[in-house]
Design an enzyme around this catalytic site. Structure first.
Site, PDB file in Angstrom:
ATOM      1  N   GLU A  52       0.828  -1.217   0.000  1.00  0.00           N
ATOM      2  CA  GLU A  52       0.000   0.000   0.000  1.00  0.00           C
ATOM      3  C   GLU A  52       0.859   1.263   0.000  1.00  0.00           C
ATOM      4  OE1 GLU A  52      -2.919  -0.291  -0.928  1.00  0.00           O
ATOM      5  OE2 GLU A  52      -3.076  -2.431  -0.563  1.00  0.00           O
ATOM      6  N   GLU A  74      -0.989  -1.906 -10.122  1.00  0.00           N
ATOM      7  CA  GLU A  74      -0.742  -3.023  -9.204  1.00  0.00           C
ATOM      8  C   GLU A  74       0.603  -3.689  -9.461  1.00  0.00           C
ATOM      9  OE1 GLU A  74      -2.310  -3.118  -6.646  1.00  0.00           O
ATOM     10  OE2 GLU A  74      -4.247  -2.242  -7.111  1.00  0.00           O
TER      11      GLU A  74
END
Length: 174
Positions: A52, A74
């Site tokens: 994150e 991602e």
């Protein structure tokens, strides 16, 4: 900041959400939300926090034009979090994460190819504009194929691009 440069958003905060929070984490440039299940005493889920943090570094600065390209967001976050793992915990754990990720990718591709989508969700770039619900593409594929794509680019450009290395079998499969 030593690895990626100054944090463009100034401050990074984390909020631990109530148990009913449906996801393990959600990143935004100044604030990341974590499920309480991610906070464990042995640090074994630190990868989620690292992912994150990486997503906030790259997700808002270098990001996808549409959800069809979520592998960029991602994949960069996965790549950067494994680099963090390498720096903090060493090459053995970073390599283990890459190997586990590769196994997850293989498993996910086998699953989605057997579904009605006919393998649509196993592609690096999923054509969302063909009436595909973006929630249906929430698999390990964009994370791991994005990571493999970046590793292949790294290996094609320069050998010292990054210390996280695929093993020989992963290089052949990428």
């Amino acid at each position: 900041e030593t690895m990626f440069g100054p944090y463009a958003w100034g401050r990074f905060d984390v909020v631990v959400m109530p148990r009913a929070f449906a996801r393990s984490s959600v990143a935004h440039p100044n604030l990341t939300f974590l499920a309480p299940s991610v906070i464990v005493g042995d640090g074994s889920l630190a990868y989620t926090v690292a992912h994150e943090v990486a997503a906030t570094y790259f997700g808002a600065l270098v990001t996808n034009a549409s959800w069809a390209e979520c592998f960029l967001n991602e994949g960069l976050a996965t790549y950067a979090s494994r680099r963090l793992t390498y720096e903090v915990d060493g090459a053995a754990l970073a390599d283990l994460e890459a190997r586990v990720g590769r196994r997850l990718l293989e498993h996910e591709i086998n699953l989605v190819q057997s579904e009605e989508s006919g393998g649509l969700f196993s592609r690096l770039r999923v054509p969302i504009n063909y009436g595909v619900d973006p929630d249906d593409t929430n698999t390990d594929v964009p994370y791991e194929k994005g990571f493999a794509f970046l590793c292949a680019m790294r290996d094609a450009v320069v050998d010292s691009f990054h210390p996280v290395r695929y093993s020989e079998d992963q290089k052949r499969a990428a």
